[in-house]
Design an enzyme around this catalytic site. Structure first.
Site, PDB file in Angstrom:
ATOM      1  N   GLY A 188       0.827  -1.200   0.000  1.00 46.20           N
ATOM      2  CA  GLY A 188       0.000   0.000   0.000  1.00 46.20           C
ATOM      3  C   GLY A 188       0.860   1.248   0.000  1.00 46.20           C
ATOM      4  O   GLY A 188       1.860   1.325   0.713  1.00 46.20           O
ATOM      5  N   ARG A 197      -0.228  -4.939  -4.694  1.00 44.05           N
ATOM      6  CA  ARG A 197       0.105  -6.257  -4.140  1.00 44.05           C
ATOM      7  C   ARG A 197       0.016  -7.295  -5.245  1.00 44.05           C
ATOM      8  O   ARG A 197      -0.910  -7.275  -6.047  1.00 44.05           O
ATOM      9  CB  ARG A 197      -0.843  -6.596  -2.985  1.00 44.05           C
ATOM     10  CG  ARG A 197      -0.687  -5.642  -1.808  1.00 44.05           C
ATOM     11  CD  ARG A 197      -1.488  -6.085  -0.585  1.00 44.05           C
ATOM     12  NE  ARG A 197      -1.160  -5.236   0.546  1.00 44.05           N
ATOM     13  CZ  ARG A 197      -1.826  -4.141   0.891  1.00 44.05           C
ATOM     14  NH1 ARG A 197      -2.886  -3.784   0.172  1.00 44.05           N
ATOM     15  NH2 ARG A 197      -1.466  -3.429   1.929  1.00 44.05           N
ATOM     16  N   TYR A 198       0.971  -8.207  -5.253  1.00 42.08           N
ATOM     17  CA  TYR A 198       1.039  -9.214  -6.312  1.00 42.08           C
ATOM     18  C   TYR A 198       1.432 -10.541  -5.688  1.00 42.08           C
ATOM     19  O   TYR A 198       2.434 -10.623  -4.961  1.00 42.08           O
ATOM     20  CB  TYR A 198       2.064  -8.788  -7.372  1.00 42.08           C
ATOM     21  CG  TYR A 198       2.128  -9.697  -8.571  1.00 42.08           C
ATOM     22  CD1 TYR A 198       1.127  -9.681  -9.538  1.00 42.08           C
ATOM     23  CD2 TYR A 198       3.201 -10.584  -8.736  1.00 42.08           C
ATOM     24  CE1 TYR A 198       1.194 -10.503 -10.648  1.00 42.08           C
ATOM     25  CE2 TYR A 198       3.271 -11.407  -9.837  1.00 42.08           C
ATOM     26  CZ  TYR A 198       2.263 -11.372 -10.795  1.00 42.08           C
ATOM     27  OH  TYR A 198       2.331 -12.198 -11.884  1.00 42.08           O
ATOM     28  N   GLY A 251       6.525  -3.043   3.144  1.00 44.97           N
ATOM     29  CA  GLY A 251       6.261  -3.472   4.504  1.00 44.97           C
ATOM     30  C   GLY A 251       6.704  -4.899   4.747  1.00 44.97           C
ATOM     31  O   GLY A 251       7.641  -5.398   4.106  1.00 44.97           O
ATOM     32  N   ASN A 252       5.992  -5.574   5.651  1.00 44.56           N
ATOM     33  CA  ASN A 252       6.385  -6.931   6.037  1.00 44.56           C
ATOM     34  C   ASN A 252       6.466  -7.886   4.852  1.00 44.56           C
ATOM     35  O   ASN A 252       7.437  -8.630   4.694  1.00 44.56           O
ATOM     36  CB  ASN A 252       5.379  -7.478   7.060  1.00 44.56           C
ATOM     37  CG  ASN A 252       5.625  -6.939   8.453  1.00 44.56           C
ATOM     38  OD1 ASN A 252       6.762  -6.723   8.848  1.00 44.56           O
ATOM     39  ND2 ASN A 252       4.564  -6.716   9.194  1.00 44.56           N
ATOM     40  N   GLY A 253       5.405  -7.880   4.023  1.00 46.14           N
ATOM     41  CA  GLY A 253       5.388  -8.782   2.875  1.00 46.14           C
ATOM     42  C   GLY A 253       6.514  -8.508   1.902  1.00 46.14           C
ATOM     43  O   GLY A 253       7.118  -9.427   1.341  1.00 46.14           O
ATOM     44  N   ASP A 255       0.800   0.863   9.041  1.00 47.47           N
ATOM     45  CA  ASP A 255       0.353   0.048  10.177  1.00 47.47           C
ATOM     46  C   ASP A 255       1.369  -0.004  11.313  1.00 47.47           C
ATOM     47  O   ASP A 255       1.024  -0.343  12.447  1.00 47.47           O
ATOM     48  CB  ASP A 255       0.066  -1.388   9.716  1.00 47.47           C
ATOM     49  CG  ASP A 255      -1.037  -1.455   8.672  1.00 47.47           C
ATOM     50  OD1 ASP A 255      -1.952  -0.617   8.743  1.00 47.47           O
ATOM     51  OD2 ASP A 255      -0.969  -2.327   7.783  1.00 47.47           O
TER      52      ASP A 255
END
Length: 391
Positions: free
Chosen positions: A11, A73-74, A101-103, A132
């Protein structure tokens, strides 16, 4: 000469482009390739050489929300990682820098490991980003401070509106982003100055709660205050059940709807006029509420990434470390991507269940220029001699 591919994933935020510009303005004597639409661009080889015209244009986006290169996002399949290395190799790219981020950090770690298995010398560096604030191994991440600033203002303003309308409407349930952690929801009380000010209750995923407990809380607030502004993180779990979701995308739960679910229950069980408010995407992409501190740190994190490129660091993410002492300060370091990936979601620690302590922690990150509101005449009562007194 370094050949560097840079991309943005996940995001977007209000300050994501500041990190990009910080990197581009600091990196020297290198070929810079832009990756369009995050990891999808790596898989589909949607990578282009950023010439001087594009680099100059990117500078105009330093203070603009969103993702200049395109984000999103993919869902990567196992063979996509080999494909990514192949595409980078074909273009002669030997350094990969991504914000996310984390992903994103998990994915970068996997790309780094895949390159090592295929004996391709690929330098990999992660730039942290998330509204977040759920990333391990960093005090906070760029993007969070601006989102927290937006939420603190929005909740205060919505509560003032409800205070004015309490003879018509008694309860507002404001739903924030945050996924499974409560950092953003907790920031909603930053501008609360009096006990009668909203938010009157804040519910975060880290603290178990029941519907019965929420109804009891709201009844108490109404009795004392006449109206109730309630903040709910999208990821709270009611009665030990599951998150409320609006669906799934590529196996990822899309959280949302808990405020409207509770509004119906409150209306039915307590007979109070209730409204749910979802703050929505503007939490992460508001230019009007950019924290200058957040923007400064985002830019410097981008600069640090460029520094790490020329120090030949690899398999690392930049970490923001808070300085000691009462006056806020920070410095930048780096941590292994593998450690970040294994750290998972960083939850709100128990010490911050005391929201006053949390406010002390978050206040420097949302920046200066926070405006106080005076108390209104609403909520005061007349004394026997006819003077208005505070309740």
């Amino acid at each position: 000469m370094k050949s560097i591919a840079i991309g943005q994933a996940g995001g977007p935020t209000s300050v994501l482009n500041a990190s990009l510009v910080g990197f581009l303005n600091t990196i020297k004597d290198s070929k810079i390739y832009g990756v369009i639409s995050g990891f999808q661009g790596l898989v589909e080889n949607n990578i282009f050489l950023m010439d001087s015209k594009i680099l100059a244009e990117a500078n105009k986006f330093k203070n603009i929300p969103g993702a200049y290169l395109g984000s999103g996002r993919y869902h990567l399949k196992e063979d996509d990682f080999t494909k990514i290395i192949s595409n980078l190799k074909k273009s002669g790219i030997n350094t990969l820098v991504f914000s996310g981020g984390n992903g994103t950090m998990w994915t970068l770690n996997k790309i780094h490991q895949t390159a090592q298995k295929l004996h391709y010398p690929l330098q990999v560096i992660g730039i942290p980003k998330t509204v977040d604030n759920d990333m391990a191994e960093t005090d906070h991440a760029p993007g969070f401070g601006s989102a927290a600033r937006y939420i603190s203002h929005a909740v205060r303003d919505i509560s003032i509106d409800l205070e004015s309308m309490q003879n018509f409407e008694q309860v507002r349930l404001i739903e924030t982003m945050g996924r499974n952690v409560g950092w953003l929801a907790a920031s909603s009380g930053l501008l609360k100055e009096r006990s009668t000010d909203g938010p009157h209750k804040i519910y975060v995923p880290e603290i178990p709660i029941t519907v019965e407990g929420i109804l009891k809380d709201i009844s108490g607030v109404i009795q004392q205050n006449g109206y109730a502004t309630i903040v709910i993180s999208e990821g709270i779990i009611l009665d030990g059940g599951s998150n409320i979701t609006i669906g799934k995308f590529n196996g990822r739960k899309v959280l949302g709807g808990v405020s409207s679910h509770l509004a119906e229950i409150i209306q039915r069980e307590l007979g109070l006029k209730s409204r749910s408010e979802i703050l929505g995407m503007h939490q992460r992409s508001s230019q009007a509420y950019i924290s200058l501190q957040d923007q400064k740190e985002a830019y410097e994190v981008g600069m640090k990434a460029a520094e790490l490129v020329f120090r030949d660091e690899s398999g690392v993410m930049i970490s923001i470390i808070r300085g000691e002492g009462k006056t806020y300060s920070f410095f930048l370091s780096c941590v292994p991507l593998e450690k970040v990936a294994k750290g998972g979601e960083r939850r709100l620690p128990k010490k911050f269940y005391d929201f006053d302590k949390y406010n002390d922690w978050v206040r420097p990150l949302v920046g200066e220029g926070l405006q106080s509101f005076p108390p209104s005449l609403i909520g005061r009562s007349k004394s026997e001699n006819g003077e208005i007194t505070t309740r």
